[in-house]
Design a protein around this motif. Sequence first.
Motif: not given
Length: 306
Positions: A205-220
């Motif tokens: 449904v789209g490309v999200s920077k906020k989802a990317g930030e959440k994914a990186v924070k969780e993995t880090a």
Amino acid sequence: MDANLEFWRAKGQSFFQRFLLWADALDPFLLLKSSDEIRGARLLLQNSGKTLSEPIQNDQVFWSTSSVQPDTGKIIPVLFRPPGNFSLKLIFVYNLSFLQLVFHTYTTGFTLFNGNSTAKTEDYSVQEKQLFFSLGAISYAACIGAFPLFFMNRYTLRSSVAQLVVKQLVPAPLFGLMSAFTVAVVRSPEFEDGIEVMDRNGKVVGVSKKAGEKAVKETALSRAVLFGSAFFLPPVLTHFMTRTKFAKNPRSLAVLRMLMMTTVLAGMLPVSLSMFPQCGEIKRADLELEIQSSTAETELFYNRGI
């Protein structure tokens, strides 16, 4: 939605469920599966919701989930698959004083192959940017990791307090911090350019920077927990074990340290991978306005990466 993500979303709802799944997916024998076997298992997993002449077995599921990148559908190189992650990191941890550069090179490569690969931009190649950032992250992390020992040797700090601080107290938070740092740097295109988010039917449904930030924070965070605990818990446990008769002998003490480190790393790897869902969820209200207006779904999904 990719078959691997569908599997994680359906079967990995709770931490305990994800832990049990990762305990199976980290089996080193999965590294012996051929590319043809992996492709066959992936095809069965993709068709698992349809009528199959041959049902998929539990172990076949992990041939796909532990060996295939869900964003690209490509088979991950053997050394950078999750089952190989434990074996190589165990070797690095035992020899970390001498293998700082190799350790961070491997963990950075693992991050590259197992991150979210949907970030796109027209100005430059995401892969080229990631490789450039990776070299910088490896060099910086290796230098910072070796600095305490260099500082101690440079100024000949031989006191018991200096030995305790540099060799026992500093490594755990330092390696946890550097591990999180390399994840954030290598996967920076994900929160700078965004990653794909999907609805329950797997439609993007789209490309999200906020989802990317959440994914990186969780993995880090999960990576910091893994290596922070891997360097903190073994010395603590060994300290208490040194009071037993078994640990009075120097050889026995060395064996005990190796056993403690192996046990902690083996236990913390599936724990760290299970901290957050592989198929991440994010509320529509937390996303960008253009995505909110493009769907009526209250929750959307994304590939968190490892």
